[in-house]
Design an enzyme around this catalytic site. Sequence first.
Site, PDB file in Angstrom:
ATOM      1  N   ASP A   1       0.831  -1.207   0.000  1.00  0.00           N
ATOM      2  CA  ASP A   1       0.000   0.000   0.000  1.00  0.00           C
ATOM      3  C   ASP A   1       0.867   1.259   0.000  1.00  0.00           C
ATOM      4  O   ASP A   1       1.908   1.309   0.666  1.00  0.00           O
ATOM      5  CB  ASP A   1      -0.893  -0.015   1.242  1.00  0.00           C
ATOM      6  N   HIS A   2       0.450   2.260  -0.738  1.00  0.00           N
ATOM      7  CA  HIS A   2       1.094   3.580  -0.731  1.00  0.00           C
ATOM      8  C   HIS A   2       2.604   3.511  -0.960  1.00  0.00           C
ATOM      9  O   HIS A   2       3.380   4.113  -0.204  1.00  0.00           O
ATOM     10  CB  HIS A   2       0.792   4.310   0.575  1.00  0.00           C
TER      11      HIS A   2
ATOM     12  N   ASN B   1      -9.716  -0.415   1.963  1.00  0.00           N
ATOM     13  CA  ASN B   1      -8.487  -0.390   2.751  1.00  0.00           C
ATOM     14  C   ASN B   1      -8.843  -0.115   4.204  1.00  0.00           C
ATOM     15  O   ASN B   1      -9.476   0.904   4.510  1.00  0.00           O
ATOM     16  CB  ASN B   1      -7.553   0.696   2.239  1.00  0.00           C
ATOM     17  N   VAL B   2      -8.450  -1.007   5.099  1.00  0.00           N
ATOM     18  CA  VAL B   2      -8.806  -0.851   6.510  1.00  0.00           C
ATOM     19  C   VAL B   2      -7.567  -0.978   7.381  1.00  0.00           C
ATOM     20  O   VAL B   2      -6.680  -1.783   7.120  1.00  0.00           O
ATOM     21  CB  VAL B   2      -9.884  -1.871   6.950  1.00  0.00           C
ATOM     22  N   ASN B   3      -7.550  -0.180   8.419  1.00  0.00           N
ATOM     23  CA  ASN B   3      -6.464  -0.191   9.385  1.00  0.00           C
ATOM     24  C   ASN B   3      -7.092  -0.137  10.771  1.00  0.00           C
ATOM     25  O   ASN B   3      -7.459  -1.154  11.339  1.00  0.00           O
ATOM     26  CB  ASN B   3      -5.535   1.006   9.123  1.00  0.00           C
TER      27      ASN B   3
ATOM     28  N   ASP C   1       1.734   5.162  -5.466  1.00  0.00           N
ATOM     29  CA  ASP C   1       1.198   6.412  -4.932  1.00  0.00           C
ATOM     30  C   ASP C   1       2.116   7.573  -5.297  1.00  0.00           C
ATOM     31  O   ASP C   1       3.082   7.868  -4.592  1.00  0.00           O
ATOM     32  CB  ASP C   1       1.040   6.301  -3.415  1.00  0.00           C
TER      33      ASP C   1
ATOM     34  N   HIS D   1     -10.036   4.354   0.146  1.00  0.00           N
ATOM     35  CA  HIS D   1      -9.074   4.572   1.226  1.00  0.00           C
ATOM     36  C   HIS D   1      -9.738   5.427   2.301  1.00  0.00           C
ATOM     37  O   HIS D   1     -10.739   6.088   2.071  1.00  0.00           O
ATOM     38  CB  HIS D   1      -7.847   5.324   0.703  1.00  0.00           C
TER      39      HIS D   1
ATOM     40  N   GLY E   1      -6.462   8.691   7.965  1.00  0.00           N
ATOM     41  CA  GLY E   1      -6.428   9.040   9.378  1.00  0.00           C
ATOM     42  C   GLY E   1      -7.830   9.191   9.932  1.00  0.00           C
ATOM     43  O   GLY E   1      -8.804   8.694   9.368  1.00  0.00           O
TER      44      GLY E   1
END
Length: 284
Positions: free
Chosen positions: A83-84, A235-237, A106, A213, A183
């Site tokens: 990712d990124h 996309n999960v965090n 990215d 995202h 965030g």
Amino acid sequence: MAWRKNNTTVQILEAAERGQYGVLAAIVYNVEHITAFVRAAENRRSPLIIQLFPSSLDQTPSLVYAASAAAKNASVPISIHLDHAQNFDQIKHVASKLPFDSIMIDMSHYEREENLGKTETLREFCHARGIAVEAETGRIEGGEDGIMGTEDLEGILTNAEDVEQFISAGVDCLAPSVGNLHGDYGPQGPQLDMDRLRQIYQALAGRARLVLHGTNDFPPELCRACIAAGVTKFNVNKLVLDPWHEYLRANVHKPLTQLMTEGIDVLTQAMEGWMDVMGSSGKA
């Protein structure tokens, strides 16, 4: 292109689009996260995408091999995604040497033309090696672990012209800016431009998959609305890792092996619940 038939990320997301469900693309920071996510995927018979940030390649370089081994030995489709990725040379190294199925290129911190040019060059390099490519249009404000933030840049929302330009660059997945943030969100929570999201999906016209995202603080009903609008990759965090962190803070006094075992159980259950929300349970 023949490689697409053998690329797990592509196959997972194309099936999700046909079936009108979402697939969790979950960031991992350690082996316990990998264990819990794979266990949840197998328990729920759900496809899964395991994601790593570029910082992990330096901090825990063996983690990608652990994730890849877990994916290959799983009884459900699981792919490995970077990712990124923002470093040109690192992306080439990853595509050539490491067991990733897909990479998010990215270049959103560059102006549009340079973003497109670098993305297309790296897309050609990745496709030649059977690696699927994701890109970000517009600018999604905020920052994540080890990622160049865009706090000093004006948030630019994705439009139909952006979609056509990135499709022309040959990307397989597109992550638009529709009011989503990297965030945490403010007191009002996520405020997405759902009409814009639907228009972007229509503009893609089946040529690339739609990615979202910035899912921190998303309620289940918003996830379902995004799926209805065409999103297949989430996309999960923090969304799935919060129960893990809460458990660790409350139980840090316990022996390490007990903390690990119980923490994995907590995270597995949390992930299973989100797979139900996304509609991916029973689809593998």
